[in-house]
Design a protein around this motif. Structure first.
Motif, short mmCIF file in Angstrom:
data_model
loop_
_atom_site.label_atom_id
_atom_site.label_comp_id
_atom_site.label_asym_id
_atom_site.label_seq_id
_atom_site.Cartn_x
_atom_site.Cartn_y
_atom_site.Cartn_z
N ASP A 36 0.85 -1.19 0.00
CA ASP A 36 0.00 0.00 0.00
C ASP A 36 0.89 1.24 0.00
N ILE A 37 1.11 1.81 -1.18
CA ILE A 37 2.01 2.96 -1.25
C ILE A 37 1.36 4.21 -0.66
N GLU A 38 0.03 4.23 -0.57
CA GLU A 38 -0.62 5.38 0.06
C GLU A 38 -0.29 5.42 1.56
N ALA A 39 -0.19 4.24 2.17
CA ALA A 39 0.20 4.19 3.58
C ALA A 39 1.61 4.74 3.76
N LYS A 40 2.50 4.39 2.83
CA LYS A 40 3.88 4.90 2.90
C LYS A 40 3.91 6.41 2.68
N ALA A 41 3.10 6.89 1.72
CA ALA A 41 3.07 8.33 1.45
C ALA A 41 2.54 9.10 2.65
N PHE A 42 1.43 8.62 3.24
CA PHE A 42 0.88 9.31 4.40
C PHE A 42 1.80 9.19 5.62
N LEU A 43 2.53 8.09 5.71
CA LEU A 43 3.48 7.95 6.82
C LEU A 43 4.59 8.98 6.70
N ALA A 44 5.13 9.16 5.49
CA ALA A 44 6.17 10.18 5.28
C ALA A 44 5.62 11.57 5.61
N SER B 45 7.52 18.87 14.81
CA SER B 45 7.66 19.79 15.95
C SER B 45 7.29 19.10 17.26
N ASP B 46 6.47 18.04 17.18
CA ASP B 46 6.10 17.28 18.37
C ASP B 46 6.98 16.05 18.56
N VAL B 47 7.30 15.39 17.45
CA VAL B 47 8.18 14.22 17.47
C VAL B 47 9.29 14.49 16.45
N PRO B 48 10.43 14.99 16.87
CA PRO B 48 11.50 15.36 15.92
C PRO B 48 11.92 14.20 15.03
N ILE B 49 12.22 14.54 13.77
CA ILE B 49 12.71 13.54 12.83
C ILE B 49 14.17 13.23 13.18
N THR B 50 14.47 11.98 13.43
CA THR B 50 15.85 11.61 13.77
C THR B 50 16.68 11.28 12.55
N SER B 51 16.01 10.94 11.43
CA SER B 51 16.73 10.64 10.19
C SER B 51 15.90 11.09 9.00
N TYR B 52 16.29 12.22 8.44
CA TYR B 52 15.61 12.71 7.25
C TYR B 52 15.83 11.76 6.07
N VAL C 62 13.18 9.03 6.06
CA VAL C 62 11.89 9.47 5.50
C VAL C 62 11.99 9.57 3.98
N ASP C 63 13.12 10.07 3.50
CA ASP C 63 13.34 10.18 2.06
C ASP C 63 13.32 8.80 1.40
N ALA C 64 13.92 7.82 2.06
CA ALA C 64 13.94 6.46 1.53
C ALA C 64 12.53 5.88 1.46
N PRO D 160 2.00 12.39 -6.18
CA PRO D 160 2.11 13.74 -5.61
C PRO D 160 2.88 13.81 -4.30
N ALA D 161 3.33 12.67 -3.78
CA ALA D 161 4.20 12.70 -2.60
C ALA D 161 5.53 13.39 -2.88
N HIS D 162 5.83 13.70 -4.15
CA HIS D 162 6.98 14.56 -4.45
C HIS D 162 6.87 15.86 -3.65
N HIS D 163 5.62 16.28 -3.41
CA HIS D 163 5.34 17.47 -2.61
C HIS D 163 5.98 17.34 -1.23
N TYR D 164 5.89 16.15 -0.63
CA TYR D 164 6.42 15.94 0.71
C TYR D 164 7.95 15.99 0.73
N ARG D 165 8.57 15.53 -0.35
CA ARG D 165 10.03 15.58 -0.41
C ARG D 165 10.51 17.03 -0.41
N ILE D 166 9.79 17.91 -1.10
CA ILE D 166 10.17 19.32 -1.10
C ILE D 166 10.09 19.89 0.32
N HIS D 167 8.98 19.60 1.01
CA HIS D 167 8.83 20.08 2.38
C HIS D 167 9.91 19.48 3.29
N LEU D 168 10.20 18.21 3.08
CA LEU D 168 11.16 17.52 3.94
C LEU D 168 12.52 18.19 3.92
#
Length: 773
Positions: free
Chosen positions: A185-193, A201-208, A211-213, A226-234
């Protein structure tokens, strides 16, 4: 039409006499007219049906339990819009799916996902999804439980019962559980990222990189997700170069979503690829404008629209495309205002951005005559908000200095000083109020806490506490204090005051380096100006002044090097600017035979780009107004094409005499109808009642002699549908108020489950809009 006259305030009493149960109806379980039959959560948000957008629903595969194939397509489209942060339209798509299949539990889950910042609305949608949970697959049940756990039913707001950190961890954990249970389910992976980034801000990312992987796994299956959008934000605040490939693909993943064209602008701006950033910001504008015109949606209802436009103004300014920047800033100013959604009081609104960016442009590029001229027009009309007054009169003070107008400069200083006195008065009053509260608190009995040693109590009040450290004597600089300091220095320079240099030295921390350097040159202090060369900004204006200072210092090599950089960075600078004339002078000094401009560097984008012109218009303009018509009290049909010509028309759509709130609205506008007429604006009211019911109500008025404006019956709701004052999902009319100008353009529109009551506001706003050309 026969003339009648009656006292409008009596309308409500007559309406109640015609409908004895009206007051009881207002308090009954059934919702009032215009309100949703499904509960308060459905009152807000979109009420008109969704349409499938080319390329949006096909890119997503998120199968849900539904008996209607088209409901699945609208659900997929809603998920894609969630990925694009287009929450208003995502909710519309999910509502469309629910209308096609009311038993589709995930459609209500989607509505909740589109409203995560509004716990009350989430609970309303989620309750419906939960009632249908037993009819769905295990996978869908997990998705519903993600929101159930994040918004516990026994807590109105998730923060009531646990910390934000705990809630964020639960949210991320539950989405990860879906991904683990369904690894394909790639939608689950996209929403997880997305969740890991959104909750950082509540749970700091320990490894960017981790998330990119995760996003790489999504793109391995669907390269244009459209999860390319999330990579830009990341990577936006970390390492934007890591998002360059996604920046090239984000817009094309779902071309009908404007925000997905906007976000690459972040990456390209950080990478100093200004032309690429502008191209994407323009694409975002065009897609938004096409959507607004098609659906009669005001710009202020579009997520991120104001931010994209104001950033595009700044990008134009950075490139020297001042004509385009001024046109876009004026477009923002001409957008209809709304007391709750678009006003000068709201710092992130179209109205506030348009005014601020217009002044910034004119000051940055030294267009003093235009700033002074526009300050006497509706484009920069007097503002009551302190921040806007400061910016405008600060800019005018600088303009009058350069135009050598000491009297007008003194007037600008008086305004700024008056603002300072008012601010000081408010500060002192607040200090006195605070002191009074502290005095009252000190007079109360001391609070005590258990002593623990002997069962007695000990004083824990603030008395005897260590005094706080004294505040710094240096006054904190504010926009107002900086404006006054700079303006007073300019007054001294303009007057030839021998103390001007000392005043400038003392006020230098209040003045941007670019202007400060210019003022030293005005004082013929080349030495002081030259010392600031390294501090000048890396911009066209900064480089231009830097080159001129190098030339004054007879550093020809440095001058040549800076000029060569300008030949490329200023490739698109407008011809009319004072800066352009200075650039031409530099070119003549270096005996540049051909044009001094050099072509801008080619785009580094890794993909081909579509033709932007097919997206939509570059700037906002009022759309063509729909037609209106109805049956008058004389039984004859009246329509817009046969109504009074040469005047604008305010069209009031109300739900009939059974709606007490509607009658209050009619009363409010009747009281100011003469003022509207004197301003060149006719009013026409269109009711959802039948002609017989409407006429029967008016016949029983105490003094039925002359109506101050026509009241029409529209029982088939044609006009309501034309103005999108109709709930397509529930088949009922909505309240609406619209302003149509003399050219048939729709200048203002408000639709909703409650009528717009602020007659004085819309009168003032109508006058403002009709004065803009």
């Amino acid at each position: 039409m026969p003339s009648r006259d009656f006292t409008f305030p009596l309308i409500a009493l007559v309406a109640i006499s015609l409908h004895p149960g009206l007051l009881e109806f207002a308090h009954a379980a059934a919702p009032p007219p215009g309100h949703s039959n499904h509960g308060e959560a459905f009152n807000e948000g979109p009420r008109q049906k969704a349409r499938l957008i080319d390329g949006v629903d096909q890119i997503i595969s998120f199968p849900v339990t539904t008996s209607h194939p088209k409901a699945q397509r609208f659900f997929n489209q809603g998920v894609c819009q969630l990925h694009g942060f287009w929450y208003f339209e995502a909710e519309r798509s999910f509502r469309q799916a629910a209308m096609l299949d009311p038993d589709c539990a995930m459609a209500y889950w989607g509505m909740a996902m589109a409203n995560l910042r509004n716990a009350d609305r989430v609970q309303g949608f989620l309750k419906k999804a939960v009632t249908l949970k037993e009819q769905v697959t295990d996978r869908e049940r997990l998705w519903i439980e993600v929101l159930e756990n994040y918004f516990p039913e026994d807590s109105k707001d998730k923060e009531d019962s646990r910390s934000k950190e705990e809630g964020a961890r639960v949210f991320i954990r539950d989405i990860e559980a879906v991904s683990l249970a369904y690894p394909n389910d790639i939608e689950a992976k996209a929403f997880l990222a997305w969740a890991m980034w959104a909750k950082k801000s509540d749970v700091p990312i320990t490894s960017y990189q981790a998330v990119d992987a995760l996003l790489d796994q999504v793109f391995a299956v669907q390269p244009l997700h459209p999860a390319h959008h999330y990579r830009i934000h990341l990577w936006d605040g970390k390492k934007p170069a890591k998002a360059l490939e996604s920046a090239a693909m984000t817009g094309q993943s779902a071309p009908g979503i404007a925000h997905l064209w906007h976000m690459p602008g972040h990456t390209y701006s950080k990478m100093d690829q200004l032309d690429d950033a502008i191209w994407h910001q323009e694409a975002s504008s065009r897609v938004d404008h096409r959507h607004m015109h098609r659906h009669l949606i005001p710009p202020y209802q579009i997520h991120n629209y104001a931010h994209n436009e104001e950033w595009l103004v700044r990008s134009y300014s950075e490139a020297g495309r001042v004509n385009d920047g001024v046109a876009l800033a004026r477009s923002l100013i001409s957008i209809p205002r709304h007391p709750e959604r678009n006003s000068l009081d709201k710092s992130g609104s179209c109205a506030s951005y348009g005014r601020s960016r217009l002044i910034d442009l004119l000051v940055t590029w030294e267009l003093w005559d235009e700033l002074v001229r526009l300050s006497d027009t509706a484009w920069l009309e007097p503002a009551s908000q302190e921040s806007h007054q400061i910016k405008q009169h600060h800019g005018l003070a600088i303009a009058h200095y350069h135009r050598q107008e000491p009297s007008q400069l003194a007037d600008a200083i008086k305004v700024l000083e008056q603002l300072h006195e008012e601010a000081e008065s408010r500060r002192k009053k607040n200090a006195m109020d605070k002191a009074e509260k502290e005095k009252v608190a000190d007079e109360k009995p001391d609070e005590y806490a258990p002593d623990g040693d002997n069962g007695k109590t000990k004083n824990t009040s603030s008395k005897g506490a260590k005094p706080s450290s004294p505040k710094s004597k240096k006054a904190r600089q504010t926009p107002l204090s900086r404006a006054i300091a700079e303006a007073k220095v300019l007054q001294k320079i303009l007057a030839g005051d021998p103390q001007a240099a000392d005043a400038l030295e003392n006020a230098k921390s209040s003045i941007p380096t670019l202007r400060l350097t210019g003022y030293w040159l005005d004082l013929d202090d080349t030495s002081a100006a030259t010392k600031l060369i390294e501090d000048l900004p890396n911009s066209i204006g900064g480089d231009l002044l830097r080159a001129e200072l190098f030339l004054l210092a007879e550093k020809k090599d440095e001058t040549r090097k800076t000029f060569e950089r300008l030949r490329e960075s200023a490739a698109h600078v407008d011809e009319r600017l004072p800066a352009t004339k200075r650039l031409v002078s530099l070119a003549e000094f270096f005996d540049v035979k051909d044009t001094w401009r050099r072509p801008a560097a080619p785009s580094k984008s890794t993909t081909s780009r579509p033709d932007q012109s097919r997206f939509g218009p570059l700037r906002w303009s009022p759309p063509k107004a729909p037609s209106w018509e109805g049956i008058g009290l004389d039984g004859k049909r009246l329509a817009n094409h046969s109504f009074k010509k040469g005047k604008a028309t305010l069209v009031l759509l109300y739900l009939g005499n059974q709606c007490l709130h509607c009658m209050e609205q009619v009363i409010a506008f009747a009281e100011v109808a003469k003022t509207f007429e004197d301003s060149g604006i006719n009013i026409v009211a269109v009711s959802a009642d039948t002609p017989e019911r409407l006429s029967g109500a008016l016949d029983k008025m105490p003094s039925p002699e002359t109506l101050s404006f026509p009241i029409l019956a529209d029982p088939k709701l044609k006009t309501f549908r034309n103005f999108r004052a109709f709930d397509d999902f529930e088949g009922q009319p909505l309240h609406a108020l619209a302003l149509v100008d003399t050219e048939g353009k729709l200048r203002w529109l408000d639709t909703g489950y409650e009528p717009f009551m602020e007659a004085d506001f819309i009168l003032q706003e109508s006058q403002r809009l009709l004065s803009l050309h």
